[in-house]
Write a protein that holds these residues in place. Structure first.
Motif, PDB file in Angstrom:
ATOM      1  N   PHE A   1      -0.869  -6.688   6.078  1.00 39.17           N
ATOM      2  CA  PHE A   1       0.060  -6.400   4.981  1.00 39.17           C
ATOM      3  C   PHE A   1       0.985  -5.230   5.294  1.00 39.17           C
ATOM      4  O   PHE A   1       2.144  -5.208   4.863  1.00 39.17           O
ATOM      5  N   SER A   2       0.491  -4.270   6.061  1.00 39.72           N
ATOM      6  CA  SER A   2       1.295  -3.075   6.367  1.00 39.72           C
ATOM      7  C   SER A   2       2.510  -3.395   7.220  1.00 39.72           C
ATOM      8  O   SER A   2       3.439  -2.585   7.301  1.00 39.72           O
ATOM      9  N   GLU A   3       2.531  -4.581   7.847  1.00 43.68           N
ATOM     10  CA  GLU A   3       3.646  -4.938   8.725  1.00 43.68           C
ATOM     11  C   GLU A   3       4.552  -6.018   8.138  1.00 43.68           C
ATOM     12  O   GLU A   3       5.401  -6.562   8.833  1.00 43.68           O
ATOM     13  N   TRP A   4       4.368  -6.338   6.859  1.00 38.24           N
ATOM     14  CA  TRP A   4       5.192  -7.382   6.262  1.00 38.24           C
ATOM     15  C   TRP A   4       6.662  -6.980   6.123  1.00 38.24           C
ATOM     16  O   TRP A   4       7.513  -7.837   5.909  1.00 38.24           O
TER      17      TRP A   4
ATOM     18  N   ALA B   1       6.911  -5.911  -4.104  1.00 43.74           N
ATOM     19  CA  ALA B   1       6.753  -6.782  -5.278  1.00 43.74           C
ATOM     20  C   ALA B   1       6.066  -8.095  -4.895  1.00 43.74           C
ATOM     21  O   ALA B   1       5.229  -8.617  -5.640  1.00 43.74           O
ATOM     22  N   LEU B   2       6.407  -8.621  -3.715  1.00 42.80           N
ATOM     23  CA  LEU B   2       5.789  -9.862  -3.261  1.00 42.80           C
ATOM     24  C   LEU B   2       4.302  -9.668  -3.015  1.00 42.80           C
ATOM     25  O   LEU B   2       3.469 -10.482  -3.442  1.00 42.80           O
ATOM     26  N   LEU B   3       3.949  -8.593  -2.318  1.00 42.44           N
ATOM     27  CA  LEU B   3       2.536  -8.314  -2.051  1.00 42.44           C
ATOM     28  C   LEU B   3       1.767  -8.081  -3.350  1.00 42.44           C
ATOM     29  O   LEU B   3       0.601  -8.465  -3.472  1.00 42.44           O
ATOM     30  N   ASP B   4       2.424  -7.451  -4.304  1.00 45.12           N
ATOM     31  CA  ASP B   4       1.774  -7.197  -5.593  1.00 45.12           C
ATOM     32  C   ASP B   4       1.393  -8.520  -6.270  1.00 45.12           C
ATOM     33  O   ASP B   4       0.311  -8.643  -6.842  1.00 45.12           O
ATOM     34  N   ARG B   5       2.284  -9.508  -6.176  1.00 46.65           N
ATOM     35  CA  ARG B   5       2.009 -10.799  -6.796  1.00 46.65           C
ATOM     36  C   ARG B   5       0.975 -11.598  -6.006  1.00 46.65           C
ATOM     37  O   ARG B   5       0.110 -12.264  -6.590  1.00 46.65           O
TER      38      ARG B   5
END
Length: 295
Positions: free
Chosen positions: A223-226, A238-242
């Motif tokens: 996730f840290s490299e998205w 926002a995408l990762l939050d969803r």
């Protein structure tokens, strides 16, 4: 064998042409009511009903059960075709012993479909060749078997479709079409950076499904490299939050199963190869052949 005979009526006194007319009428009823399996199997099941002395209701139950089973098979077959799976791989085919980082119990629990009902995301993280696509495909097959509407696509394929739809002023229709699926699987997120427009469209598809429809995503990036894929930091957050909200996260590790399989195949092939003949043996054989020819 006519239907009347199967349910215990004596139609032996009826003219043959009248029996044929009755059977033709039954098939016409089946055509109008869309009962093709009943039409095809009524005679065979009638013979079975007479042989086993079934009641009227048991014969009717057998007919309707045959129709239902065939419809379910057809529905599953249609769901699999409409899913656009890259290959038909099932969870039964997945070798969990080659993927020690993957929890078999967690995957099998997911295959039961509870996450579909609750519209929960499934995230598969790992390096290339670790089984992410196989697991995603297997979960899609399980969903199709439950008669869910499924669609599989790579991240770049989905983005290209949406960009083209927008170019032809059909974006709203395309988004509505993707929203109707019970499950969408987005494969290979992270292999190719997305442009600003593509990232925004992909975000829209995923955000529209929040708590409304399930999504499976496979990625080779933590996730840290998205941000390598989504250059807009706010959109990425926002995408990762969803996606991570109520998500099932499975890490497949970094050891490539495909690479190990290639190495093992080559090793087995090498062991099966015929050993070379020693030089001394070749010399003896040649000398023996020469002596024999001299004689």
């Amino acid at each position: 064998m006519s239907l009347d005979t199967a349910v215990g009526f004596n139609d032996s006194a009826l003219p043959v042409n009248l029996q044929a007319l009755d059977e033709a009428t039954i098939r016409e009823h089946c055509r109008i009511l869309r009962l093709p399996t009943v039409s095809v199997q009524c005679d065979a099941l009638a013979q079975e009903a007479i042989r086993t002395r079934q009641s009227h209701l048991r014969y009717l139950e057998a007919l309707l059960a045959a129709e239902r089973e065939e419809r379910e098979r057809t529905t599953v077959s249609n769901r699999l075709r409409e899913a656009h799976l890259p290959r038909l791989k099932t969870l039964e085919d997945f070798d969990f012993s080659k993927a020690p980082r993957v929890s078999a119990s967690q995957v099998l629990h997911l295959s039961e479909g509870g996450y579909l009902v609750r519209s929960e995301p499934v995230l598969l993280l790992g390096e290339s060749g670790t089984g992410k696509t196989h697991l995603a495909t297997g979960l899609c097959v399980s969903a199709c078997r439950q008669k869910k509407r499924v669609r599989f696509a790579t991240a770049t394929g989905l983005v290209n479709e949406l960009v083209e739809a927008q170019h032809h002023n059909q974006l709203g229709r395309a988004l509505s079409r993707w929203a109707r699926y019970d499950l969408i699987a987005i494969d290979e997120l992270g292999y190719v950076p997305l442009g600003e427009l593509g990232a925004e469209l992909l975000f829209q598809v995923i955000s529209d499904r929040a708590e409304k429809g399930a999504v499976i995503i496979t990625t080779n990036l933590p996730f840290s490299e998205w941000t390598q894929v989504f250059s807009n930091a706010r959109l990425c957050k926002a995408l990762l939050d969803r996606l991570t909200d109520r998500a099932h996260i499975l890490e497949t590790g970094s050891d490539s199963y495909r690479f190990r399989r290639t190495v093992e195949t080559r090793q087995r092939s090498s062991k099966r190869s015929v050993p070379s003949v020693p030089i001394e043996t070749e010399a003896c054989v040649s000398k023996g052949d020469s002596d024999a020819s001299d004689e």
